[in-house]
Design an enzyme around this catalytic site. Structure first.
Site, PDB file in Angstrom:
ATOM      1  N   PHE A  50      51.572   1.694  16.799  1.00 40.92           N
ATOM      2  CA  PHE A  50      50.760   2.566  17.654  1.00 40.92           C
ATOM      3  C   PHE A  50      50.392   1.913  18.971  1.00 40.92           C
ATOM      4  O   PHE A  50      50.079   2.594  19.942  1.00 40.92           O
ATOM      5  CB  PHE A  50      49.476   2.998  16.907  1.00 40.92           C
TER       6      PHE A  50
ATOM      7  N   LYS B 256      61.653   6.395  15.398  1.00 40.06           N
ATOM      8  CA  LYS B 256      60.464   6.895  14.707  1.00 40.06           C
ATOM      9  C   LYS B 256      59.221   6.196  15.272  1.00 40.06           C
ATOM     10  O   LYS B 256      58.957   5.032  14.993  1.00 40.06           O
ATOM     11  CB  LYS B 256      60.539   6.654  13.191  1.00 40.06           C
TER      12      LYS B 256
ATOM     13  N   GLU C  57      52.789   7.568  14.076  1.00 44.14           N
ATOM     14  CA  GLU C  57      52.217   8.921  13.933  1.00 44.14           C
ATOM     15  C   GLU C  57      50.842   9.016  14.595  1.00 44.14           C
ATOM     16  O   GLU C  57      50.294  10.098  14.744  1.00 44.14           O
ATOM     17  CB  GLU C  57      52.151   9.329  12.458  1.00 44.14           C
TER      18      GLU C  57
ATOM     19  N   SER D 153      52.893  -4.256  11.587  1.00 40.41           N
ATOM     20  CA  SER D 153      52.133  -5.315  10.915  1.00 40.41           C
ATOM     21  C   SER D 153      53.052  -6.135  10.008  1.00 40.41           C
ATOM     22  O   SER D 153      54.121  -5.668   9.588  1.00 40.41           O
ATOM     23  CB  SER D 153      51.007  -4.671  10.106  1.00 40.41           C
TER      24      SER D 153
ATOM     25  N   CYS E 261      49.666  -7.284  20.280  1.00 44.94           N
ATOM     26  CA  CYS E 261      50.177  -8.363  19.425  1.00 44.94           C
ATOM     27  C   CYS E 261      50.149  -9.690  20.167  1.00 44.94           C
ATOM     28  O   CYS E 261      50.354 -10.731  19.567  1.00 44.94           O
ATOM     29  CB  CYS E 261      51.586  -8.046  18.971  1.00 44.94           C
TER      30      CYS E 261
ATOM     31  N   GLU F 263      44.472 -10.965  10.748  1.00 41.64           N
ATOM     32  CA  GLU F 263      44.660 -10.352  12.061  1.00 41.64           C
ATOM     33  C   GLU F 263      43.670  -9.202  12.174  1.00 41.64           C
ATOM     34  O   GLU F 263      43.737  -8.251  11.411  1.00 41.64           O
ATOM     35  CB  GLU F 263      46.087  -9.797  12.200  1.00 41.64           C
TER      36      GLU F 263
HETATM   37  P1  NAD Z   1      51.921  -0.570  11.049  1.00 43.08           P
HETATM   38  O1  NAD Z   1      52.644  -1.668  10.353  1.00 43.08           O
HETATM   39  O2  NAD Z   1      50.813   0.108  10.318  1.00 43.08           O
HETATM   40  O3  NAD Z   1      52.946   0.592  11.481  1.00 43.08           O
HETATM   41  C1  NAD Z   1      54.137   0.310  12.169  1.00 43.08           C
HETATM   42  C2  NAD Z   1      55.157   1.382  11.828  1.00 43.08           C
HETATM   43  O4  NAD Z   1      55.419   1.345  10.426  1.00 43.08           O
HETATM   44  C3  NAD Z   1      54.680   2.791  12.148  1.00 43.08           C
HETATM   45  O5  NAD Z   1      55.752   3.518  12.694  1.00 43.08           O
HETATM   46  C4  NAD Z   1      54.259   3.340  10.796  1.00 43.08           C
HETATM   47  O6  NAD Z   1      54.437   4.733  10.689  1.00 43.08           O
HETATM   48  C5  NAD Z   1      55.178   2.617   9.838  1.00 43.08           C
HETATM   49  N1  NAD Z   1      54.555   2.382   8.520  1.00 43.08           N
HETATM   50  C6  NAD Z   1      53.237   2.243   8.249  1.00 43.08           C
HETATM   51  N2  NAD Z   1      53.053   2.033   6.931  1.00 43.08           N
HETATM   52  C7  NAD Z   1      54.271   2.033   6.356  1.00 43.08           C
HETATM   53  C8  NAD Z   1      54.744   1.857   5.011  1.00 43.08           C
HETATM   54  N3  NAD Z   1      53.892   1.628   4.010  1.00 43.08           N
HETATM   55  N4  NAD Z   1      56.056   1.923   4.784  1.00 43.08           N
HETATM   56  C9  NAD Z   1      56.927   2.129   5.801  1.00 43.08           C
HETATM   57  N5  NAD Z   1      56.544   2.312   7.081  1.00 43.08           N
HETATM   58  C10 NAD Z   1      55.232   2.256   7.373  1.00 43.08           C
HETATM   59  O7  NAD Z   1      51.394  -1.168  12.433  1.00 43.08           O
HETATM   60  P2  NAD Z   1      50.435  -0.480  13.492  1.00 43.08           P
HETATM   61  O8  NAD Z   1      49.052  -0.468  12.946  1.00 43.08           O
HETATM   62  O9  NAD Z   1      51.013   0.794  14.000  1.00 43.08           O
HETATM   63  O10 NAD Z   1      50.542  -1.535  14.687  1.00 43.08           O
HETATM   64  C11 NAD Z   1      49.767  -2.697  14.764  1.00 43.08           C
HETATM   65  C12 NAD Z   1      50.512  -3.906  14.209  1.00 43.08           C
HETATM   66  O11 NAD Z   1      51.744  -4.090  14.912  1.00 43.08           O
HETATM   67  C13 NAD Z   1      49.742  -5.202  14.397  1.00 43.08           C
HETATM   68  O12 NAD Z   1      49.887  -5.967  13.222  1.00 43.08           O
HETATM   69  C14 NAD Z   1      50.438  -5.866  15.572  1.00 43.08           C
HETATM   70  O13 NAD Z   1      50.323  -7.277  15.615  1.00 43.08           O
HETATM   71  C15 NAD Z   1      51.841  -5.461  15.340  1.00 43.08           C
HETATM   72  N6  NAD Z   1      52.636  -5.553  16.557  1.00 43.08           N
HETATM   73  C16 NAD Z   1      53.515  -6.587  16.660  1.00 43.08           C
HETATM   74  C17 NAD Z   1      54.255  -6.745  17.812  1.00 43.08           C
HETATM   75  C18 NAD Z   1      55.218  -7.881  17.944  1.00 43.08           C
HETATM   76  O14 NAD Z   1      55.946  -7.910  18.903  1.00 43.08           O
HETATM   77  N7  NAD Z   1      55.271  -8.838  17.029  1.00 43.08           N
HETATM   78  C19 NAD Z   1      54.114  -5.827  18.866  1.00 43.08           C
HETATM   79  C20 NAD Z   1      53.219  -4.774  18.729  1.00 43.08           C
HETATM   80  C21 NAD Z   1      52.486  -4.644  17.559  1.00 43.08           C
END
Ligand code: NAD
Length: 497
Positions: free
Chosen positions: A150, A174, A177, A227, A282, A382
């Site tokens: 997000f 994708k 959401e 994450s 991040c 985090e």
């Molecule tokens: P998230 O892991 O909750 O979601 C990321 C994606 O995975 C979304 O598209 C979501 O719909 C999908 N998703 C969520 N739960 C899932 C599941 N159980 N099974 C399969 N898919 C699933 O992350 P977020 O809250 O949207 O974003 C924040 C996180 O992203 C933080 O941990 C941040 O550090 C990380 N991030 C990392 C970088 C990097 O470059 N390393 C960059 C941006 C964000």
């Protein structure tokens, strides 16, 4: 009336039957502004089919034809970036100037991808054996999946799709959401730029859509950002299904301040990198490691600056906006209780913030902990919010050990005027992106972005030459154009002569 936000498949907005959907909020007002369709496995299959059909011709389009579309997309995006920034602010909450900064950094990857004819050049060796030449080429993979978080609804997907498309692949994207509208906007812009139907598709959804992509046999690669637990899951599942995977995970970024640092520069940097985008980056700094005697002075300079930050609606010229959802705001706030209970000193408590915005927004002001120890949950987890923790250590070596023992390795920074210490740090630290007197060392598009350890699963970082490598497969051709003197039987292994 909440707007319906749906998929983009085969060059047009999808208008199929609504199944499950999820609410989308304006975090600065708390209002529900949209309902996003959550794709079923069949919806995902429709997008993959469209991408597969488009691949048959897109992979054969000339480099000139592809770059023409990329340049047109770049032009349109540059002209209309304020529109996209407004969409981001309305669903993510980050302030408009920050949203514009995100689009600009994404645009840089589009510009990098415009140079694809140069980037795809192979090698050629004439006469490796008598009348034999060898050359290497790189070819597209096919249908590639991009799954994003997000916190950067425009920039993170732009780390991948310009290069994927430039290399001749077709995409199923994708987005998160939580802030889905940017994805459809970018898809429509591609269409306007002349990208053929089916080359860039968007499916909205949650775990159901992600799993469908990870399992679909036609999907050749997965570029994931999110994450760490989900990144690890995506990496394991997609590799088990034979796909190429780059899965970027979470972070806990340290900023080390040595005793000889310029403390005003360091205090500015800590505030900017700790509280920009409400800490939902991040590459945010969340652990400030004060070495030797600097801590008291540094903390007092940071507190002064925090008092001047304006928290409020991102459309009102504030410094920091709300958090993305009420649930996330409450989770971040719970760390303030946890830190206090564990014995850290809460020097600034963001729970009492008076925002310049609607009282129903998801507000939490910037918070500062001092005397944090490595066992406390505010340090081990985090938080992904506007909470900065100060850890006090005695020496450079203690600081280095702290950073290197942390399971994450996304970004880090050192503040010092000692070039030798900085050089040692860049060499010894086990982190993928390092800043020297630069708090958020996000690489330019022509370098690659990626962390180490639990911050990235897979071998390849995002964009730069790693990106071109990820979205292509190498092939080596050994050719002999016949000379009248050729011929003869020889069953031995081929050798040069
Ligand atoms: P998230 O892991 O909750 O979601 C990321 C994606 O995975 C979304 O598209 C979501 O719909 C999908 N998703 C969520 N739960 C899932 C599941 N159980 N099974 C399969 N898919 C699933 O992350 P977020 O809250 O949207 O974003 C924040 C996180 O992203 C933080 O941990 C941040 O550090 C990380 N991030 C990392 C970088 C990097 O470059 N390393 C960059 C941006 C964000």
């Amino acid at each position: 009336m909440a707007e319906r936000i749906s998929h983009w498949i085969d060059g047009k907005a999808w208008s199929g039957v609504v199944g499950r959907s999820s609410e989308v909020f304006d975090p600065a007002t708390g209002a529900v502004t949209g309902a996003v369709d959550l794709a079923s496995a069949d919806d995902v299959a429709a997008a993959v089919d469209a991408a597969e059909r488009a691949f048959a011709s897109w992979r054969h389009s000339s480099l000139s034809a592809r770059t023409k579309v990329l340049f047109a997309f770049r032009q349109l995006l540059d002209e209309r970036k304020e529109e996209l920034a407004a969409i981001i602010t309305a669903e993510h909450g980050k302030v408009l100037s920050d949203a514009l900064g995100e689009v600009t950094r994404g645009l840089e990857v589009v510009e990098f991808a415009c140079g694809i004819p140069h980037l795809l050049k192979g090698g050629f060796s004439e006469g490796v054996s008598t009348n034999v030449d060898v050359y290497s080429i790189r070819q597209p993979l096919g249908v590639v999946a991009i799954i994003s978080p997000f916190n950067f609804p425009a920039m993170v997907p732009m780390w991948f799709y310009p290069i994927a498309i430039a290399c001749g692949n077709t995409v199923v994207f994708k987005p998160s959401e939580k802030d889905p509208t940017a994805a459809g906007w970018m898809a429509a812009l591609w269409a306007e730029a002349g990208l053929p139907e089916g080359v860039f598709n968007v499916v909205h959804g949650d775990k159901v859509a992600v799993d469908a992509l990870l399992e679909h046999p036609t999907v050749r690669s997965v570029s994931f950002v999110g994450s760490t637990p989900i990144a690890r899951y995506v990496h394991e599942k997609a590799t088990a299904n034979g796909k190429r995977v780059q899965a970027l995970g979470g972070a806990k970024n340290h900023m080390v301040v040595l005793p000889d640092a310029d403390l005003d520069l360091a205090a500015d940097a800590a505030v900017n990198a700790g509280f920009g985008s409400a800490g939902e980056r991040c590459m945010s700094i969340s652990a400030l490691v004060a070495v030797g005697p600097v801590a008291d002075d540094l903390v007092s300079r940071i507190v002064d600056r925090m008092g001047k930050l304006r928290v409020g609606d991102g459309r009102r010229g504030c410094d920091m906006g709300p958090l993305v959802t009420q649930a996330h705001r409450d989770k971040v706030a719970s760390y303030l209780d946890a830190g206090e209970q564990a014995g850290a000193s809460l020097v600034v408590d963001g729970r009492g913030v008076e925002p310049d915005g609607d009282t129903n927004g998801f507000w939490l002001g910037p918070s500062l902990f001092d005397h944090v120890t490595p066992q406390m949950s505010v340090y081990t987890e985090e938080i992904f919010g506007p909470v900065l923790s100060v850890l006090r250590v005695s020496t450079y070596d203690d600081a280095l050990t702290l950073v290197n023992e942390n399971p994450y390795g996304n970004g880090t920074a050192i503040f010092t005027n000692d070039g030798g210490a900085a050089r040692r740090f860049q060499n010894e630290v086990e982190v993928g992106m390092v800043g020297i007197n630069v708090p958020i060392p996000v690489p330019m598009a022509y370098y690659s972005f990626g962390g180490w350890k639990s911050s990235l699963f897979g071998d390849t970082h995002a964009h730069g030459t790693d990106g071109v490598h990820f979205f292509t497969r190498g092939k080596v051709v050994t050719s002999r154009w016949l000379d009248p003197s050729h011929g003869g039987i020889n069953l031995g292994f081929p050798q040069s002569d």
